[in-house]
Scaffold this motif. Structure first.
Motif, PDB file in Angstrom:
ATOM      1  N   ARG A  13       5.285   3.943   2.648  1.00  0.00           N
ATOM      2  CA  ARG A  13       4.584   2.669   2.479  1.00  0.00           C
ATOM      3  C   ARG A  13       3.088   2.835   2.665  1.00  0.00           C
ATOM      4  O   ARG A  13       2.289   2.158   2.022  1.00  0.00           O
ATOM      5  CB  ARG A  13       5.099   1.652   3.498  1.00  0.00           C
ATOM      6  N   LEU A  14       2.659   3.720   3.564  1.00  0.00           N
ATOM      7  CA  LEU A  14       1.239   3.921   3.826  1.00  0.00           C
ATOM      8  C   LEU A  14       0.572   4.833   2.800  1.00  0.00           C
ATOM      9  O   LEU A  14      -0.646   4.806   2.643  1.00  0.00           O
ATOM     10  CB  LEU A  14       1.044   4.514   5.226  1.00  0.00           C
ATOM     11  N   ARG A  17      -1.684   3.129   0.011  1.00  0.00           N
ATOM     12  CA  ARG A  17      -2.916   2.590   0.603  1.00  0.00           C
ATOM     13  C   ARG A  17      -3.902   3.699   0.946  1.00  0.00           C
ATOM     14  O   ARG A  17      -5.094   3.577   0.705  1.00  0.00           O
ATOM     15  CB  ARG A  17      -2.595   1.788   1.862  1.00  0.00           C
ATOM     16  N   LEU A  20      -5.478   4.985  -2.234  1.00  0.00           N
ATOM     17  CA  LEU A  20      -6.464   4.045  -2.755  1.00  0.00           C
ATOM     18  C   LEU A  20      -7.771   4.120  -1.974  1.00  0.00           C
ATOM     19  O   LEU A  20      -8.862   4.140  -2.558  1.00  0.00           O
ATOM     20  CB  LEU A  20      -5.903   2.624  -2.699  1.00  0.00           C
ATOM     21  N   ILE A  21      -7.676   4.202  -0.661  1.00  0.00           N
ATOM     22  CA  ILE A  21      -8.884   4.311   0.172  1.00  0.00           C
ATOM     23  C   ILE A  21      -9.619   5.611  -0.118  1.00  0.00           C
ATOM     24  O   ILE A  21     -10.848   5.633  -0.245  1.00  0.00           O
ATOM     25  CB  ILE A  21      -8.514   4.183   1.666  1.00  0.00           C
TER      26      ILE A  21
END
Length: 64
Positions: A13-14, A17, A20-21
């Motif tokens: 799940r992480l 993200r 993207l960062i």
């Protein structure tokens, strides 16, 4: 086994993200060499029109 599955689920799940960062942080760094390599990216100001005031001033000062 349940704990491993929970950890794996949390990591998955992480991961989007974090990717993207990292892409947002790396984009300016990767864009700089591309802008320097492109010779057509120079912005030039338009040339000024000559109005002839200097010549008129020169002629009037010579008469006086």
């Amino acid at each position: 086994m349940n704990r491993i599955a929970a950890n794996l689920s949390r990591i998955l799940r992480l991961l989007p993200r974090a990717a993207l960062i990292l892409m947002l942080l790396a984009a300016p760094v990767l864009a700089v060499p591309m802008m320097r390599a492109d010779a057509g990216s120079t912005i030039e100001a338009p040339g000024l029109r000559k109005s002839g005031v200097g010549f008129v001033l020169l002629v009037s000062l010579q008469r006086g």
